[in-house]
Design a protein around this motif. Structure first.
Motif, PDB file in Angstrom:
ATOM      1  N   ASP A 436       0.837  -1.258   0.134  1.00  0.00           N
ATOM      2  CA  ASP A 436       0.016  -0.062  -0.004  1.00  0.00           C
ATOM      3  C   ASP A 436       0.937   1.070  -0.056  1.00  0.00           C
ATOM      4  O   ASP A 436       1.410   1.485   1.039  1.00  0.00           O
ATOM      5  N   VAL A 437       1.033   2.041  -1.267  1.00  0.00           N
ATOM      6  CA  VAL A 437       1.881   3.132  -1.090  1.00  0.00           C
ATOM      7  C   VAL A 437       0.831   4.587  -1.456  1.00  0.00           C
ATOM      8  O   VAL A 437       1.209   5.261  -2.216  1.00  0.00           O
ATOM      9  N   ARG A 438      -0.310   4.305  -1.131  1.00  0.00           N
ATOM     10  CA  ARG A 438      -1.136   5.338  -1.513  1.00  0.00           C
ATOM     11  C   ARG A 438      -0.710   6.794  -0.978  1.00  0.00           C
ATOM     12  O   ARG A 438      -1.340   7.776  -1.525  1.00  0.00           O
ATOM     13  N   SER A 439       0.113   6.855   0.298  1.00  0.00           N
ATOM     14  CA  SER A 439       0.583   8.414   0.369  1.00  0.00           C
ATOM     15  C   SER A 439       1.472   8.977  -0.639  1.00  0.00           C
ATOM     16  O   SER A 439       1.781  10.090  -0.401  1.00  0.00           O
ATOM     17  N   PHE A 440       2.089   8.162  -1.369  1.00  0.00           N
ATOM     18  CA  PHE A 440       2.971   8.683  -2.543  1.00  0.00           C
ATOM     19  C   PHE A 440       1.905   8.889  -3.879  1.00  0.00           C
ATOM     20  O   PHE A 440       2.143   8.179  -4.780  1.00  0.00           O
ATOM     21  N   GLU A 480      -3.565   2.654  -8.708  1.00  0.00           N
ATOM     22  CA  GLU A 480      -4.307   3.558  -7.652  1.00  0.00           C
ATOM     23  C   GLU A 480      -3.690   3.247  -6.238  1.00  0.00           C
ATOM     24  O   GLU A 480      -4.328   2.991  -5.351  1.00  0.00           O
ATOM     25  N   GLY A 481      -2.432   3.433  -6.066  1.00  0.00           N
ATOM     26  CA  GLY A 481      -1.720   3.525  -5.032  1.00  0.00           C
ATOM     27  C   GLY A 481      -1.309   1.849  -4.362  1.00  0.00           C
ATOM     28  O   GLY A 481      -0.950   1.836  -3.225  1.00  0.00           O
TER      29      GLY A 481
END
Ligand code: AHR
Length: 498
Positions: A436-440, A480-481
């Motif tokens: 999960d890399v949604r903060s990027f 999508e992250g």
């Protein structure tokens, strides 16, 4: 098999001190003579240093290099290595039982450090010598002019001081093999008094107190508790040394050995913090993991080397593919403790248990371990992130609950990029990693570098053939992250997003 990670920009451990990508050159075997220095070589520069080796070291972007030992420093007279080369004595080098002709010494090494773009971490002899030799060396190296030793340096052709910042107070003084080996009490007292004198010469220096030579030492970790009781206020770092091997040919167990490194670091942090509490101190002690690597391949052949030879091929481990995986895991471990491990030195750099090898009067080449070291050094700069990992696990001979996935991430806030480093310890199956890399937000995959070898863990590189080298065809996608990465069986991976 599947594993998961959460990688969030805001979950930060600390800014990585680039010095965790340091290395080490000792006057040992062919590290100096026949390694970095070979005046007869066609590629030697005007000082006798091999330009091909300089280029390889530059590829690694090594920020700091420890020198001149190692065990060697404990019977070394630094004065032997300065001044006109023709007047330098030939000595019996006691640690490795060779002949040392001192054609390379402090000033030449400082020049070489400049050529490769690295600072030098200088060790002083607390074996056969002590306060006097140490403070004189600081004066020789760091004092501008107008005193006996600073003027001697100028007379030797070095007008400007070297300004060496980082100094080791001896080497492995807990080890009975060390010339001038000491008890913890003896070392603690000598180290604190030496530190005092060195700092009186130059108050800007940083000092490293000797920790245990390895976790199997009978005095570990009492050595740290006792010595730091003396040195805590006088030093900035305590050192850790650790080498791993796979003499039993048990690869699952071998690949888990970075857990031993993790345990070592945690024990030393606890010991430092215990002394901090005892002293009601506000100061936090940092860790200098200033010797680490795989070392066992050359043990047998080293017993056959005749004493008193000149630059014999000592400690010339030829590294295989699985060694590269463990080296990758050890680097990941240092990143996980970026708040406390501020320096680390891959021991060593050229020919002696090293990523770079040379042939006398011939070629230079990259060992398997060159690659994870280079990848982390080049891409692992920025802020170490506290990732949350979940992975299937296995048990090995010495370890339980070993995660197949060994991974962490570094966020480079200047370049707006994040790099995931990951080892798949599974020897038969790929691991699908969902991160999960949604903060990027808005990041894309730049590349996925893979070091794999179709399960042949024992493949090695030679001067003629580079059997183990990375490719850039890793399979990963970002949607999508959510990052999905295939980590091939037994592989080292570098996934770069920006
Ligand atoms: O790096 C080789 C040797 O290992 C060093 O001289 C010593 O400090 C350690 O035992």
């Amino acid at each position: 098999l599947r594993a998961k990670m959460v990688i969030d920009k805001d979950f930060q451990i600390a800014r990585v001190d680039n010095r965790i990508y340091g290395s080490f050159i000792e006057h040992l075997g062919r590290a100096v003579y026949g390694g970095i220095y070979e005046p007869e070589h066609p590629l030697a520069n005007e000082q006798g240093f091999r330009k091909d080796v300089i280029e390889l070291v530059k590829e690694l972007q090594v920020p700091i290099i420890r020198y001149p030992g190692g065990n060697m420093v404990s019977a070394y007279n630094w004065e032997d290595g300065v001044g006109p080369k023709s007047e330098r004595p030939k000595r019996l080098e006691l640690a490795w039982r060779t002949i040392e002709d001192n054609q390379v010494g402090t000033n030449e090494f400082m020049d070489w450090g400049k050529a490769v773009g690295a600072d030098v971490m200088m060790a002083v002899n607390l074996g056969t010598r002590g306060i006097d030799a140490a403070r004189n060396l600081v004066e020789y190296c760091n004092h501008p002019s107008g005193s006996y030793y600073s003027d001697l340096r100028r007379k030797h052709g070095y007008e400007q001081p070297h300004r060496i910042k980082t100094w080791c107070l001896g080497n492995e003084m807990d080890g009975p093999w060390q010339v001038g080996h000491k008890t913890a009490e003896e070392y603690g007292r000598l180290a604190v008094e030496t530190a005092k004198a060195m700092r009186l010469v130059d108050s800007s220096i940083e000092l490293v107190s000797c920790g245990s030579s390895n976790t199997m030492m009978p005095t570990f970790p009492e050595w740290e508790a006792t010595t730091l009781t003396h040195t805590y206020d006088a030093v900035d770092f305590v050192s850790l040394h650790q080498y791993h091997g796979n003499a039993e040919n048990d690869s699952p167990n071998f690949l888990a050995k970075s857990m031993e490194t993790d345990h070592f670091i945690r024990t030393i942090i606890s010991t430092c913090d215990y002394i901090k509490a005892k002293k009601r101190s506000k100061k936090t002690m940092f860790l200098s993991f200033d010797e680490w690597n795989v070392w066992y391949h050359s043990n047998e052949s080293d017993t056959k080397i005749d004493p008193w030879s000149v630059a014999p091929p000592q400690l010339e481990d030829v590294y295989n593919f699985e060694d590269a995986l463990l080296v990758g895991s050890m680097l990941i471990t240092f990143l996980k403790y970026a708040d406390r491990v501020k320096m680390a030195c891959l021991a060593q750099l050229v020919n002696v248990i090293a990523p770079i090898m040379t042939e006398n009067n011939g070629r230079s080449w990259k060992q398997t371990i060159f690659y994870p070291y280079m990848h982390t050094s080049v891409f692992g700069r920025g802020i170490a992130l506290q990732t949350v990992n979940s992975s299937p696990k296995y048990d090995s001979k010495d370890y339980t609950d070993v995660p197949y996935l060994d991974s962490t991430a570094v966020f480079n806030d200047e370049e707006e990029s994040v790099t995931v480093f990951a080892v798949n310890r599974h020897l038969e199956e790929s691991l699908i990693l969902n991160a999960d890399v949604r903060s990027f937000e808005g990041y894309r995959i730049v590349e996925h570098i893979v070091l794999e070898n179709d399960g042949d863990l024992k493949a090695v590189n030679t001067a003629d053939h580079e059997a183990v080298k990375p490719h850039h065809q890793g399979q990963s996608k970002l949607d999508e992250g959510m990052l999905e990465v295939v980590l091939p069986k037994a592989s080292w991976n570098v996934i770069r997003l920006a």
